[in-house]
Design a protein around this motif. Structure first.
Motif, PDB file in Angstrom:
ATOM      1  N   SER A 268      -9.254   2.521  -6.867  1.00 14.93           N
ATOM      2  CA  SER A 268      -8.089   2.403  -6.022  1.00 14.93           C
ATOM      3  C   SER A 268      -7.020   3.049  -6.885  1.00 14.93           C
ATOM      4  CB  SER A 268      -7.751   0.981  -5.811  1.00 14.93           C
ATOM      5  OG  SER A 268      -7.148   0.454  -6.932  1.00 14.93           O
TER       6      SER A 268
ATOM      7  N   GLN B 221      -6.044  -2.051  -0.550  1.00 16.20           N
ATOM      8  CA  GLN B 221      -6.218  -1.761   1.084  1.00 16.20           C
ATOM      9  C   GLN B 221      -6.948  -0.176   1.031  1.00 16.20           C
ATOM     10  OE1 GLN B 221      -5.351  -3.165   4.195  1.00 16.20           O
ATOM     11  NE2 GLN B 221      -5.656  -4.826   2.796  1.00 16.20           N
ATOM     12  N   LYS B 222      -6.448   0.685   0.225  1.00 11.88           N
ATOM     13  CA  LYS B 222      -6.834   1.973   0.327  1.00 11.88           C
ATOM     14  C   LYS B 222      -7.736   2.303  -1.015  1.00 11.88           C
ATOM     15  CE  LYS B 222      -4.789   3.392   3.930  1.00 11.88           C
ATOM     16  NZ  LYS B 222      -5.555   3.688   5.431  1.00 11.88           N
TER      17      LYS B 222
ATOM     18  N   THR C 122       0.792  -1.150  -0.039  1.00 16.01           N
ATOM     19  CA  THR C 122      -0.108   0.033   0.179  1.00 16.01           C
ATOM     20  C   THR C 122       0.697   1.215   0.036  1.00 16.01           C
ATOM     21  OG1 THR C 122      -1.532  -1.270   1.323  1.00 16.01           O
ATOM     22  CG2 THR C 122      -1.965   0.983   1.189  1.00 16.01           C
TER      23      THR C 122
ATOM     24  N   THR D 254     -10.729   3.009   3.877  1.00 20.39           N
ATOM     25  CA  THR D 254      -9.694   1.743   4.024  1.00 20.39           C
ATOM     26  C   THR D 254     -10.663   0.525   3.858  1.00 20.39           C
ATOM     27  OG1 THR D 254      -8.468   2.944   5.667  1.00 20.39           O
ATOM     28  CG2 THR D 254      -8.491   0.538   5.700  1.00 20.39           C
TER      29      THR D 254
END
Lengths: 171, 286
Positions: free
Chosen positions: B147, B259-260, B66, B116
């Motif tokens: 993303s 993840q983000k 990430t 998140t």
């Protein structure tokens, strides 16, 4: 330990293991390890069938809540619980079934266990993936998912029993 | 008499079975067509918090990845700052990539809300993702999500503190996307059942398509702005009996690791919807 307490703890552990760990392991080819039917399978045989249906429903729904599947696990597990006594009786020798208090791989013997649990798990998986995909155009994909997951889930369930279920002493 | 009671007993169990099945399947199928039961998803408070706790245990596993992606994105954006460019010819007009809020000639259309990922799947027929932000942070149903490396999906269900995203790894994402190369466009579908591959449908086969050509969003629906990365052309094969290519796209987003993400807020969405609703209905449709 009290039987009720044992099974309650088992219930929680199975739900958490399935929803928080196994549902996140994705191996590709559509393989999903489904272990919670083992909980219903290990329920005592003298338990009222209606009661075990309701337990199965509650367990499935708890897993659904944690994995955004909206009743899919519940539906498949209720099928499993409903068929359990029927399939058990079908493959039992004469009075084996009546004497069996608690079913597991040791009390049942290997071949009876493989037939019974294998067939029940097959119906569970077939039902689950049939409704998950809900499209007969993708029947090949449904069969692929069912068969591959069935093999892995079955081996996983057997492994769990070998590790955690105490082996009875030889008579 | 005994037989009758036994029969009824059996039948009672069967009735219970049918009843439970009905509840379970009714919830399941109503959720497929009409998402209203937010209490039955991970976006409700109790299960949302369980998922947040789970994520706090597992998220560090992907921390490196990430961070690397965020640094890459930061670098890309820094290079676009107008101060990094010098004017070469006085007759040319500088097109500024970054737009300031105070600039009168530009109005901001899209804003982004970072989030998140608490939980996501990529192996089911329809895949969902829970985010740690919800209604209180301004998330609404139907917003786009992307993303650093590609689009992710659309918001499907919102609660006060969590939201649930239906990812593009689903039955019919139907997002309009196009090839950068020649601008031909089609819809995004997911028929491959593989986490990294999706399909682009509706591209006519009169022109060859280059492998590894970039695929971006077209921005027609007002959910995604134009030009967000989707992926790259991976494989092109003819569809039998139709004048179309079957284009497989290697998706930019790695759903196994993401993840983000960012949720896209279209500030002018209402205006576009209002305008498009004035299109007169075709009498043939009725």
């Amino acid at each position: 330990m009290n039987k009720f307490v044992t099974h309650s703890i088992r219930f929680v552990v199975f739900v958490l293991v399935q929803a928080l760990i196994l549902n996140h392991l994705e191996f590709g080819w559509g393989i999903l390890i489904i272990v919670y039917p083992l909980f219903v399978f290990l329920l005592p045989n003298d338990l009222n069938i209606a009661f075990s249906l309701i337990i199965a429903f509650a367990m499935g729904f708890a897993i659904d809540l944690l994995s955004d599947t909206f009743g899919l696990h519940a539906s498949a597990l209720v099928v499993f619980a409903y068929l359990k006594p029927l399939v058990f009786a079908r493959f039992a020798k004469q009075d084996d079934y009546e004497n069996l208090k608690e079913a597991n791989i040791y009390t049942m013997g290997t071949s009876w266990f493989i037939y019974t649990f294998g067939i029940l798990l097959f119906f569970h998986h077939l039902w689950f993936f049939l409704f998950e995909i809900a499209n007969f155009g993708e029947i090949v994909y449904i069969i692929q998912k069912t068969v591959l997951s069935l093999i892995v889930s079955f081996l996983f369930s057997v492994g769990l029993q070998i590790i955690f279920v105490p082996k009875p002493k030889e008579r | 008499m005994k037989n009758l009671i036994a029969f009824l007993r059996r039948f009672r169990i069967f009735l219970l079975f049918v009843g439970l099945q009905f509840i379970a399947l009714a919830t399941y199928f109503s959720s497929l067509s009409f998402p209203r039961s937010q209490y039955l998803t991970t976006s409700n408070k109790v299960t949302g918090n369980i998922m947040a706790a789970r994520n706090s245990v597992t998220h560090f596993l992907h921390q490196d990845e990430t961070n690397r992606e965020l640094i890459k994105a930061n670098k890309r954006l820094r290079e676009k700052i107008p101060e990094n460019y010098i004017q070469i010819s006085s007759t040319e007009i500088i097109v500024r990539d970054t737009i300031r809020d105070t600039d009168a000639t530009y109005e901001q259309q899209y804003t982004y809300i970072p989030a998140t990922v608490l939980k996501s799947t990529y192996d089911k027929r329809n895949n969902y993702m829970s985010l740690n932000i919800g209604r209180k942070q301004g998330i609404k149903k139907g917003m786009g999500v992307f993303s650093e490396s590609g689009i992710v999906g659309t918001v499907y269900q919102v609660s006060d503190h969590f939201s649930l995203v239906k990812t593009i790894l689903s039955m019919n994402p139907n997002i309009d996307i196009m090839l950068v190369e020649d601008g031909s466009f089609g819809f995004l579908k997911w028929e491959t059942h593989q986490a990294r591959l999706a399909n682009l449908t509706g591209i006519s086969n009169d022109k060859p398509i280059k492998k590894w050509g970039k695929v971006i969003t077209r921005g027609g629906g007002g959910i995604f702005p134009r030009g967000l990365a989707v992926g790259k052309v991976y494989r092109v094969s003819p569809i039998e009996g139709r004048a179309l290519w079957n284009v497989e796209i290697l998706l930019g987003t790695n759903f196994k690791k993401v993840q983000k993400v960012y949720v896209i807020k279209n500030l002018l969405k209402g205006e576009q919807v209002r305008l498009e609703s004035t299109i007169p209905k075709d009498p043939d449709d009725e």
